[in-house]
Design a protein around this motif. Sequence first.
Motif, mmCIF file in Angstrom:
data_model
loop_
_atom_site.group_PDB
_atom_site.id
_atom_site.type_symbol
_atom_site.label_atom_id
_atom_site.label_comp_id
_atom_site.label_asym_id
_atom_site.label_seq_id
_atom_site.Cartn_x
_atom_site.Cartn_y
_atom_site.Cartn_z
ATOM 1 N N LEU A 199 5.833 3.993 -2.093
ATOM 2 C CA LEU A 199 4.964 4.622 -2.453
ATOM 3 C C LEU A 199 3.861 3.850 -3.150
ATOM 4 N N ARG A 200 4.220 2.796 -3.930
ATOM 5 C CA ARG A 200 3.398 2.184 -4.629
ATOM 6 C C ARG A 200 2.534 1.228 -3.723
ATOM 7 N N ARG A 223 -4.596 6.429 -2.884
ATOM 8 C CA ARG A 223 -4.077 7.694 -3.411
ATOM 9 C C ARG A 223 -3.207 7.216 -4.619
ATOM 10 N N LYS A 224 -2.886 8.259 -5.289
ATOM 11 C CA LYS A 224 -2.047 8.120 -6.579
ATOM 12 C C LYS A 224 -1.120 9.207 -6.622
ATOM 13 N N ASN A 282 0.046 3.807 -1.901
ATOM 14 C CA ASN A 282 -0.895 4.228 -2.930
ATOM 15 C C ASN A 282 -2.117 3.021 -2.972
ATOM 16 N N ASP A 295 -0.894 14.834 -6.910
ATOM 17 C CA ASP A 295 -0.161 13.569 -7.136
ATOM 18 C C ASP A 295 1.422 13.729 -6.910
ATOM 19 N N THR A 313 2.567 9.774 -7.194
ATOM 20 C CA THR A 313 3.522 9.164 -8.215
ATOM 21 C C THR A 313 4.699 10.113 -8.538
ATOM 22 N N VAL A 332 1.479 10.870 1.815
ATOM 23 C CA VAL A 332 0.523 10.772 0.850
ATOM 24 C C VAL A 332 -0.764 11.085 1.279
#
Length: 462
Positions: free
Chosen positions: A328-329, A337-338, A332, A376, A340, A370
Amino acid sequence: MPVPSILVVDDDRSLRELLQMHLEERGLAVEVAGTGAEGEKLAREKRPQVIVLDVHLPDRSGLDLLEALRQTTDAPVLVVTAFHDMATTILAMKSGAFDYIRKPIDLFAFDAALDRALEERRVSSSAKTLQLGDSASPDLHALVGNSPPMQEIFKEVGKIASSKATVLLKGDSGTGKELLARVIHRYSAPSRPFVAVNCAAIVETLLESELFGHERGAFTGAVAQKPGKCELAEDGTLFLDEIGDLPLSLQAKLLRVLQEREFERVGGVKRLPLRARVIAATHHDLGQRAGERLFRDDLYQRLKVVTLELPPLRERAEDVPLLVGHLLRRINERTGRKVTKVPPEVMAELKRRPWPGNVRELENALLRAVVMAPGDVLLPELIGTSPAPGPPAMEGSGAPLPPGEAVWTLEEIERAHIERVLAATGGHRGKACEVLGITRPTLERKLRKYHLAVPRRTRART
Ligand SMILES: Nc1ncnc2c1ncn2[C@@H]1O[C@H](COP(=O)(O)OP(=O)(O)OP(=O)(O)O)[C@@H](O)[C@H]1O
Ligand SMILES: [Mg+2]
């Protein structure tokens, strides 16, 4: 929990009143604003859970306000407008709208969107926030995993890092063989070249010159001398990907090169030293291929001295949470995108899935989620429900099932199943018909219908 509050920003007074009445009837607290400025102020002061926003405001564009709101609140925004053209819709969604509602408002559609937004808030507040990007320099190229087999692999990498030993990487598609090769390189010769050759992607005649280079005039089209990858790798790493697909003629040459650590360019006589470390990777079972005489046993024996095997993801489900955080990190970062937050039930589902395409499939499923995520939170519906138990997994099956589709059509399942059976039978149509319980003409018809290619290498056997 306090009554959820909704902020309605719209300059149309009758619509404002209609929505207010409707929302209050639903037991929700409502704030209303007729201008952008007022709306922005109320959003800041009242911290509504959901914002309903008209695109057409007297003092500023709603899309403009939407972007400003995105900076100050993470409340989902439902954009309402009479302009349902392509550009407005795309822009609204791109600016971070949760959903887009047309005027005249259909209260059923409105309620459905609002319910989804409220649900997002609920999930979001209960979701476990992943610890993303809180280390100073997150290593986006790391091979992550803390399961025992992965720990074992890290140890092995440490042991072999300072040698030049040839390494064989085994593992199903998408388990991280190429990434592992790069990690080995990084810990052994970081400042030296890393040169990769995909042995399955280049035709036999060109592959030899690709590997060893050629002299001018060695063959038609060889207008100048060209160094091969063995040379370009210098004293770094030569990564031979899909080594199991290396043509037999080249297997003999490669064996000699590995034994003598010398090679010559095509059409050349000078012997050049092989200084690079060789890392080979394959998703094939080379022992089995050797038994079928598709791979030289002597080369296999030479390669397998140091073997690292990446287990399929389903055998190390405990790695999934770490991988999800890591991927995901990375996603993102790539998409701006964020996302989290991952609710526990979503994580549980991700751990439960069989992931026939392994980490690559997980990564693709997360990327799609995502991109589609309205906020978020990685909402459950974004990863879809897993398909009904698919065709049984088959030994040596090379074709992953279509990744993470929410719902599969019968045709998708049929296509994937035929593909897997063909892979499992090594492209043997007769055997595939037996397994599938269909006649040869039926199989041929379905191959054409689904544009399926029979695995090339073994087609001659049928
Ligand atoms: N342990 C891991 N940690 C982080 N990322 C991983 C890990 N394993 C795989 N990946 C990621 O998954 C994707 C697929 O990995 P990779 O290309 O190395 O697989 P592969 O084994 O070479 O697959 P194939 O056999 O299909 O070529 C890449 O984006 C890679 O970065
Ligand atoms: Mg690969």
